[in-house]
Every structure is written in C-alpha cells, then in structure tokens.
Design an enzyme around this catalytic site. Structure first.
Site, PDB file in Angstrom:
ATOM      1  N   GLY A 162      52.331  31.024  35.729  1.00  0.00           N
ATOM      2  CA  GLY A 162      52.061  32.375  36.236  1.00  0.00           C
ATOM      3  C   GLY A 162      51.720  32.351  37.705  1.00  0.00           C
ATOM      4  O   GLY A 162      51.927  31.338  38.381  1.00  0.00           O
ATOM      5  N   ASN A 163      51.213  33.457  38.201  1.00  0.00           N
ATOM      6  CA  ASN A 163      50.760  33.505  39.590  1.00  0.00           C
ATOM      7  C   ASN A 163      49.547  34.418  39.695  1.00  0.00           C
ATOM      8  O   ASN A 163      49.108  34.978  38.700  1.00  0.00           O
ATOM      9  CB  ASN A 163      51.901  33.941  40.530  1.00  0.00           C
ATOM     10  CG  ASN A 163      52.398  35.332  40.201  1.00  0.00           C
ATOM     11  OD1 ASN A 163      51.667  36.304  40.301  1.00  0.00           O
ATOM     12  ND2 ASN A 163      53.659  35.422  39.781  1.00  0.00           N
ATOM     13  N   ARG A 164      48.998  34.563  40.892  1.00  0.00           N
ATOM     14  CA  ARG A 164      47.689  35.206  41.048  1.00  0.00           C
ATOM     15  C   ARG A 164      47.766  36.722  41.214  1.00  0.00           C
ATOM     16  O   ARG A 164      46.764  37.364  41.471  1.00  0.00           O
ATOM     17  CB  ARG A 164      46.961  34.575  42.234  1.00  0.00           C
ATOM     18  CG  ARG A 164      46.607  33.123  41.963  1.00  0.00           C
ATOM     19  CD  ARG A 164      46.012  32.476  43.188  1.00  0.00           C
ATOM     20  NE  ARG A 164      44.844  33.180  43.653  1.00  0.00           N
ATOM     21  CZ  ARG A 164      44.385  33.142  44.897  1.00  0.00           C
ATOM     22  NH1 ARG A 164      45.031  32.427  45.791  1.00  0.00           N
ATOM     23  NH2 ARG A 164      43.308  33.800  45.232  1.00  0.00           N
ATOM     24  N   SER A 165      48.944  37.300  41.051  1.00  0.00           N
ATOM     25  CA  SER A 165      49.040  38.759  41.225  1.00  0.00           C
ATOM     26  C   SER A 165      48.233  39.484  40.148  1.00  0.00           C
ATOM     27  O   SER A 165      48.307  39.150  38.964  1.00  0.00           O
ATOM     28  CB  SER A 165      50.508  39.178  41.136  1.00  0.00           C
ATOM     29  OG  SER A 165      50.589  40.574  41.038  1.00  0.00           O
TER      30      SER A 165
ATOM     31  N   ALA B  49      55.060  40.354  41.595  1.00  0.00           N
ATOM     32  CA  ALA B  49      55.239  38.966  42.021  1.00  0.00           C
ATOM     33  C   ALA B  49      56.061  38.281  40.930  1.00  0.00           C
ATOM     34  O   ALA B  49      55.519  37.823  39.916  1.00  0.00           O
ATOM     35  CB  ALA B  49      53.890  38.297  42.187  1.00  0.00           C
TER      36      ALA B  49
END
Ligand code: CTP
Length: 400
Positions: A205-208, A271
């Site tokens: 995943g990512n930090r969005s 994102a």
C-alpha cells in the site's frame, strides 16, 4: 449576490462583538435580509437594541422568548446562510461537538445552509490544540472559516486572534452565495491509496489517507456539481455524492474508465500503485515456507489512459506527489499524460500531503503556473483546484 438572501447573523460573547455591528450594516446595505441571533454572553458586550435597529428583524436571544415554539428550526430551515461573528472558542467547541445549548447552537444544528464562522479570541486560546482540532473538524464538514488576523487584542495584548476585517467576512459570505459555478457539470474524483494483495492478509500500500480527494468531492458538490467519488477508503462523505468503493489499482481502473466518458471534469487525486505483486497467492503465505520473493509487475497508468481517450470538452486533472524538482516533474507529467492541469505538492515538506489535514500545492497548466496555494486546510486547497478548473474551462483561457 446578497440581495434578498436571508442571512442569520450569530453574535457570541467576545470583545469583537461590536464589530458584528459593521458586518450587519454591510450585509443590510448589500440588500440581504439579516436576522440577528445573540448569545447571552454577546448581550454583555453589545446592546441587543443596536442589532434590532440595524438588522432586518428584531434580535433573538433565546429559544423561549419567541411566540414561535421552535424558532431554531424555522431560522435554520429558512436561512440561505448562517454567519457567526465573532465565534468564541466556546461556540466553536459546542458546535463541533454537536451540542445545542442556546438558540444559536440549536439553529446551527438545525440548518442545512452553508455556515461561515469568524473566530476571535486571545492568541493562546486560538493556538490551543482543542480549538484547532474543533476548527479542523468543522472545516471538514464544510463550514467556512474566516481566520482571525494579527493585531491588538483585549487587554492591550498583541497577536493572532483579532476578528477578521468586517469587509473580508462579508466577502466570504458573498462568495458562498454566488451562483454555484459547477452546476450542470458531472465531476469524477478519485481518492485514497490502492492496496495490491500479496496474499489474502498482506498487501502493498501507500500512505495516502484519501482526505484530499474527499475534500475535492465535497467541494465540487457544494458548488453544484453532480459528483462521483471512486475511493479506496471507508471514510464517510458529508455530501450527496455517488460513492464507489474499490481496493486495487485494477478495480479503480475499471471504475474510472467506465465512468469517465460521461464526466465533464476528472480529478485523479488517488495514489494509485505503480507496481503490484505479479502472482498474488490465494492462501496465506506461512513463515515456515521461508521468506517469499515477491515479483512485481507494472499496473496500468489510469491517468495516462484517460489522457489518451479524453473527450474534447473534458477537463482532466492529475496530481503529482514529488520529493524534489516539483515544478519540473509536474510539467513533465502534465505533458506525458495529456492533462489540462496538474496539482503538484512536495510531500517531503512538513504538514504537506499524505496523512495530513493540510496541503500546499502548485497548480500548473501547459501555459505555466496557474496558482501557488500556501499551506492550507485540504478543503481550501480543493476550492483553489476548482477555481483553477473553472478558469481553465472559460472560453477565453481554453481552446475548447
Ligand atoms: N496515476 C494513475 N495510475 C497509476 C499511477 C498514477 O492514474 N497507475 C495517477 C495518479 O492518480 C496521479 C498521477 O497519476 O494523478 C501522478 O501519479 P505519480 O505516481 O506521481 O506519477 P507517475 O507517473 O507514476 O510518476 P513517478 O511515480 O515516476 O513520479
């Protein structure tokens, strides 16, 4: 735009209450029908007779001194806008907590009209995390905040917390009551970070957080657009928006590509993962099997696909989260993906972008920088993005 608009003017108990007289006078001069509501505290600073004399109706101070047994619902339902000036820390806290303890807070909870609040208090109170948290909460619900200025405060102190200029407060009210500039447009917004499964329990995943995308959707709705929001988060939406929940880049691609042809404006704030595990497995990878080698494959660039298939009247907007050479990278992305506008931010700067409630962006078109938006609440950034979109769609600034 103020002529014949019904405005409830709430006045709370602060030394700046006397400046609400000027706000009242300006609103009445502009043709508005002003209904003043004072809290008990406000009447200690300014005489109710003053507002009764200047406003369009006699002042109200209580839930119970009216012939009408439910004055708050009638005031809330018939208002085109409610403005609170000055708004004390107490009013801000009570409103944010959803507590109704007098006619003004009851009216604020009973209205669906836009609300503007102009805080005024001592610097220490203004900077207190509780007050700032409450303001953020209210802003995330669509309440417009006219921030205080720096200057002389009660008791001879100097600092931030002085009520904004009455002209600015009236300008904020006027801006909201202008005709909704996205009326008739279908706006598609994406939000949040995608999750690409490795196995049934793990993902890349990512930090969005999705906060900026959700603020964009709510802003577009408040300006009259029909809005579709494709989001990866389970965040609630305080607007009448068509919400499509997805998880992976490929689900987002399907949701977006099937809806984009009908959209007048597409804003890709999500994102989206650039890579995903090439071979996600259907059962949980066990530790006993050793450290797995996860091979990645590229995902489809949804935004580039939208740029390639863009209908001539559609406005396509991308985001660029950068950590260096922000403007150059953004301009290159704009050209590469066939965009009308790109919203670039330096996510390595403090309080900017991912997970924060604030953002600081540069909006760029093929002709160069359209707007530099200083660090602000994500809703304010959303407003600046749609201002740029509206300007871009005007015949004089666009070849469409
Ligand atoms: N985007 C997209 N599909 C992808 C990746 C990104 O639609 N698979 C969109 C994002 O929603 C955003 C824009 O492309 O609006 C910019 O994404 P970004 O990751 O910054 O750009 P990239 O082209 O992936 O370039 P790089 O990661 O190399 O900076």
């Amino acid at each position: 735009m103020l002529a014949d608009r019904r405005i409830v003017l709430g006045i709370t108990g602060g030394i700046a209450a006397y400046k609400a007289i000027e706000v009242c006078r300006r609103l009445v001069d502009a043709g508005a029908h002003v209904v003043p509501v004072m809290t008990r505290g406000a009447t200690r600073f300014v005489g109710p007779t003053t507002f009764s004399a200047l406003a369009s109706e006699p002042v109200r101070t209580s839930l119970f001194d009216d012939a009408d047994p439910i004055p708050h619902t009638r005031l809330g339902q018939t208002a085109d806008l409610v403005v609170v000036c000055p708004a004390t820390a107490r009013l801000i806290g009570t409103y944010a907590a959803g507590i109704s303890n007098d006619l003004l807070t009851a009216t604020l909870l009973a209205t669906r009209a836009p609300v503007v609040i102009a805080p005024a208090m001592h610097t220490e109170m203004w900077e207190h995390p509780a007050v700032q948290d409450n303001l953020r909460l209210l802003a995330s619900r669509g309440v417009r905040i006219v921030p205080p200025a720096e200057g002389r405060l009660a008791g001879g102190d100097l600092g931030k917390g002085r009520l904004a200029d009455p002209a600015d407060i009236v300008a904020a009210v006027d801006a909201i009551l202008r005709s909704p500039d996205l009326e008739g447009l279908h706006v598609l917004v994406t939000a949040g970070g995608t999750r690409e499964p490795i196995d049934p329990v793990r993902f890349i995943g990512n930090r969005s957080s999705g906060k900026q995308g959700h603020a964009l959707a709510e802003e577009a709705w408040s300006r009259g657009a029909k809005v579709t929001l494709v989001t990866t988060t389970d965040r609630s939406v305080s607007a009448d928006v068509d919400v499509v929940r997805v998880a992976t880049a490929s689900e987002m691609e399907q949701a977006v590509m099937s809806r984009a042809p009908a959209a007048d404006v597409v804003v890709m704030a999500a994102a989206v993962a650039d890579f995903r595990p090439a071979h996600p497995v259907g059962t949980k990878i066990k530790k006993a099997d050793g450290v797995p080698a996860v091979t990645l494959e590229p995902t489809t660039d949804i935004l580039a696909g939208l740029g390639a298939a863009k209908p001539p009247t559609q406005t396509l907007v991308g985001f660029a989260a950068e950590t260096s050479d922000v403007r150059d990278n953004a301009e290159a992305k704009l050209a590469r993906k066939g965009l009308d506008l790109i919203v670039a931010n330096d996510v390595s700067a403090p309080n900017v972008g991912f997970e924060h409630d604030t953002n600081q962006v540069t909006i760029v078109s093929a002709d160069g920088v359209v707007a530099d938006v200083a660090l602000a609440d994500k809703r304010a950034v959303a407003a600046a993005v749609f201002d740029a979109i509206v300007a871009h769609r005007l015949p004089s600034s666009s070849p469409q």
